[in-house]
Design a protein around this motif. Structure first.
Motif, PDB file in Angstrom:
ATOM      1  N   ILE A 107       0.843  -1.203   0.000  1.00  0.00           N
ATOM      2  CA  ILE A 107       0.000   0.000   0.000  1.00  0.00           C
ATOM      3  C   ILE A 107       0.874   1.248   0.000  1.00  0.00           C
ATOM      4  O   ILE A 107       0.671   2.160  -0.805  1.00  0.00           O
ATOM      5  CB  ILE A 107      -0.945   0.015   1.229  1.00  0.00           C
ATOM      6  N   ILE A 108       1.847   1.285   0.891  1.00  0.00           N
ATOM      7  CA  ILE A 108       2.739   2.446   0.992  1.00  0.00           C
ATOM      8  C   ILE A 108       3.522   2.629  -0.300  1.00  0.00           C
ATOM      9  O   ILE A 108       3.669   3.745  -0.804  1.00  0.00           O
ATOM     10  CB  ILE A 108       3.686   2.300   2.209  1.00  0.00           C
ATOM     11  N   ASN A 109       4.015   1.514  -0.874  1.00  0.00           N
ATOM     12  CA  ASN A 109       4.766   1.605  -2.133  1.00  0.00           C
ATOM     13  C   ASN A 109       3.897   2.136  -3.267  1.00  0.00           C
ATOM     14  O   ASN A 109       4.365   2.908  -4.106  1.00  0.00           O
ATOM     15  CB  ASN A 109       5.361   0.249  -2.512  1.00  0.00           C
ATOM     16  N   LYS A 110       2.629   1.730  -3.308  1.00  0.00           N
ATOM     17  CA  LYS A 110       1.719   2.222  -4.352  1.00  0.00           C
ATOM     18  C   LYS A 110       1.491   3.723  -4.196  1.00  0.00           C
ATOM     19  O   LYS A 110       1.507   4.474  -5.165  1.00  0.00           O
ATOM     20  CB  LYS A 110       0.383   1.466  -4.310  1.00  0.00           C
ATOM     21  N   LEU A 111       1.302   4.175  -2.969  1.00  0.00           N
ATOM     22  CA  LEU A 111       1.123   5.607  -2.736  1.00  0.00           C
ATOM     23  C   LEU A 111       2.377   6.382  -3.130  1.00  0.00           C
ATOM     24  O   LEU A 111       2.296   7.436  -3.770  1.00  0.00           O
ATOM     25  CB  LEU A 111       0.768   5.879  -1.270  1.00  0.00           C
ATOM     26  N   SER A 112       3.545   5.848  -2.766  1.00  0.00           N
ATOM     27  CA  SER A 112       4.800   6.507  -3.120  1.00  0.00           C
ATOM     28  C   SER A 112       4.993   6.548  -4.626  1.00  0.00           C
ATOM     29  O   SER A 112       5.467   7.531  -5.178  1.00  0.00           O
ATOM     30  CB  SER A 112       5.981   5.787  -2.466  1.00  0.00           C
ATOM     31  N   GLU A 113       4.606   5.467  -5.300  1.00  0.00           N
ATOM     32  CA  GLU A 113       4.723   5.389  -6.762  1.00  0.00           C
ATOM     33  C   GLU A 113       3.808   6.413  -7.441  1.00  0.00           C
ATOM     34  O   GLU A 113       4.210   7.107  -8.363  1.00  0.00           O
ATOM     35  CB  GLU A 113       4.341   3.968  -7.204  1.00  0.00           C
ATOM     36  N   LYS A 114       2.572   6.513  -6.963  1.00  0.00           N
ATOM     37  CA  LYS A 114       1.609   7.423  -7.578  1.00  0.00           C
ATOM     38  C   LYS A 114       1.906   8.892  -7.265  1.00  0.00           C
ATOM     39  O   LYS A 114       1.620   9.770  -8.070  1.00  0.00           O
ATOM     40  CB  LYS A 114       0.188   7.088  -7.118  1.00  0.00           C
ATOM     41  N   PHE A 115       2.469   9.138  -6.100  1.00  0.00           N
ATOM     42  CA  PHE A 115       2.690  10.521  -5.661  1.00  0.00           C
ATOM     43  C   PHE A 115       4.146  10.715  -5.265  1.00  0.00           C
ATOM     44  O   PHE A 115       4.457  11.171  -4.169  1.00  0.00           O
ATOM     45  CB  PHE A 115       1.769  10.857  -4.483  1.00  0.00           C
ATOM     46  N   ALA A 116       5.043  10.379  -6.162  1.00  0.00           N
ATOM     47  CA  ALA A 116       6.484  10.411  -5.876  1.00  0.00           C
ATOM     48  C   ALA A 116       6.973  11.790  -5.451  1.00  0.00           C
ATOM     49  O   ALA A 116       7.923  11.896  -4.692  1.00  0.00           O
ATOM     50  CB  ALA A 116       7.273   9.925  -7.084  1.00  0.00           C
ATOM     51  N   GLU A 117       6.303  12.836  -5.922  1.00  0.00           N
ATOM     52  CA  GLU A 117       6.773  14.174  -5.593  1.00  0.00           C
ATOM     53  C   GLU A 117       6.412  14.584  -4.173  1.00  0.00           C
ATOM     54  O   GLU A 117       6.937  15.543  -3.652  1.00  0.00           O
ATOM     55  CB  GLU A 117       6.228  15.207  -6.588  1.00  0.00           C
ATOM     56  N   SER A 118       5.494  13.865  -3.537  1.00  0.00           N
ATOM     57  CA  SER A 118       5.104  14.255  -2.178  1.00  0.00           C
ATOM     58  C   SER A 118       6.113  13.728  -1.166  1.00  0.00           C
ATOM     59  O   SER A 118       6.850  12.800  -1.427  1.00  0.00           O
ATOM     60  CB  SER A 118       3.699  13.746  -1.846  1.00  0.00           C
ATOM     61  N   GLU A 119       6.113  14.335  -0.008  1.00  0.00           N
ATOM     62  CA  GLU A 119       7.050  13.989   1.062  1.00  0.00           C
ATOM     63  C   GLU A 119       6.588  12.707   1.733  1.00  0.00           C
ATOM     64  O   GLU A 119       5.605  12.678   2.449  1.00  0.00           O
ATOM     65  CB  GLU A 119       7.077  15.142   2.078  1.00  0.00           C
ATOM     66  N   GLY A 120       7.317  11.610   1.469  1.00  0.00           N
ATOM     67  CA  GLY A 120       6.923  10.321   2.040  1.00  0.00           C
ATOM     68  C   GLY A 120       5.552   9.945   1.535  1.00  0.00           C
ATOM     69  O   GLY A 120       5.298   9.954   0.349  1.00  0.00           O
ATOM     70  N   THR A 121       4.665   9.623   2.452  1.00  0.00           N
ATOM     71  CA  THR A 121       3.296   9.304   2.061  1.00  0.00           C
ATOM     72  C   THR A 121       2.318  10.344   2.605  1.00  0.00           C
ATOM     73  O   THR A 121       1.140  10.088   2.701  1.00  0.00           O
ATOM     74  CB  THR A 121       2.888   7.898   2.547  1.00  0.00           C
ATOM     75  N   ASN A 128      -4.964  12.944  -1.651  1.00  0.00           N
ATOM     76  CA  ASN A 128      -5.730  12.034  -0.804  1.00  0.00           C
ATOM     77  C   ASN A 128      -7.012  11.608  -1.529  1.00  0.00           C
ATOM     78  O   ASN A 128      -7.373  10.435  -1.528  1.00  0.00           O
ATOM     79  CB  ASN A 128      -6.055  12.701   0.538  1.00  0.00           C
ATOM     80  N   LYS A 129      -7.678  12.579  -2.185  1.00  0.00           N
ATOM     81  CA  LYS A 129      -8.890  12.263  -2.944  1.00  0.00           C
ATOM     82  C   LYS A 129      -8.573  11.300  -4.089  1.00  0.00           C
ATOM     83  O   LYS A 129      -9.319  10.357  -4.342  1.00  0.00           O
ATOM     84  CB  LYS A 129      -9.521  13.535  -3.512  1.00  0.00           C
ATOM     85  N   GLU A 130      -7.461  11.549  -4.790  1.00  0.00           N
ATOM     86  CA  GLU A 130      -7.055  10.666  -5.885  1.00  0.00           C
ATOM     87  C   GLU A 130      -6.770   9.252  -5.369  1.00  0.00           C
ATOM     88  O   GLU A 130      -7.149   8.271  -6.005  1.00  0.00           O
ATOM     89  CB  GLU A 130      -5.797  11.205  -6.569  1.00  0.00           C
ATOM     90  N   ALA A 131      -6.095   9.163  -4.229  1.00  0.00           N
ATOM     91  CA  ALA A 131      -5.763   7.857  -3.652  1.00  0.00           C
ATOM     92  C   ALA A 131      -7.033   7.121  -3.233  1.00  0.00           C
ATOM     93  O   ALA A 131      -7.151   5.906  -3.445  1.00  0.00           O
ATOM     94  CB  ALA A 131      -4.812   8.022  -2.460  1.00  0.00           C
ATOM     95  N   ILE A 132      -7.988   7.834  -2.648  1.00  0.00           N
ATOM     96  CA  ILE A 132      -9.271   7.216  -2.261  1.00  0.00           C
ATOM     97  C   ILE A 132      -9.950   6.653  -3.500  1.00  0.00           C
ATOM     98  O   ILE A 132     -10.390   5.497  -3.513  1.00  0.00           O
ATOM     99  CB  ILE A 132     -10.183   8.233  -1.534  1.00  0.00           C
TER     100      ILE A 132
END
Length: 146
Positions: A107-121, A128-132
């Motif tokens: 789950i964490i890796n998928k979030l990091s992959e989708k939002f690589a530019e954000s700080e951590g997760t 957050n809306k996109e991830a939901i």
């Protein structure tokens, strides 16, 4: 340290537990993510006192060698999700872990992959809306396959 301890027991209490050994295995990811998000939102109180605003300097002070430095524009922080939105994403993550066998690392890796530019997760409100939406679509897809 006291704030961290208070936050820990507050998150446990909000989820109906007094001590960590009361948490059933299926709820551990939900509590874990809630603690991570709450901890990321904590900001040390001393940080604001350490940041001093530059004193204004008149134009003729520059000539006197007062070291005129124009102020830098403040960085605009993106809007962060509300606790309700964070908990909705956490609920979806816990569903993927509990019901569909994903690991928290996936789950964490998928979030990091989708939002690589954000700080951590730590996601912005929009991320957050996109991830939901992404996790809802994933769950819908997995339900159709069963």
């Amino acid at each position: 340290e006291q704030l961290g301890t208070q936050l820990y027991y507050k998150i446990l209490g909000e989820n109906g537990y007094e001590k960590s050994n009361q948490i059933p295995d299926k709820d551990i990811p939900k509590i874990y993510y809630a603690l991570i998000e709450a901890h990321k939102d904590m900001k040390p109180a001393v940080k604001k006192t350490l940041e001093k605003k530059k004193a204004a300097v008149f134009h003729d002070d520059k000539k006197k060698g007062a070291g005129f430095q124009p102020e830098t524009p403040e960085k605009i922080e993106p809007e962060m999700p509300m606790q309700k939105e964070i908990m909705e994403l956490t609920r979806l993550e816990a569903t993927l872990v509990d019901k569909y066998g994903f690991s928290p690392d996936q789950i964490i890796n998928k979030l990091s992959e989708k939002f690589a530019e954000s700080e951590g997760t730590k996601l912005t409100k929009e991320q957050n809306k996109e991830a939901i939406k992404y996790f809802e679509e994933t769950i819908e897809y997995l339900n159709e396959g069963k």
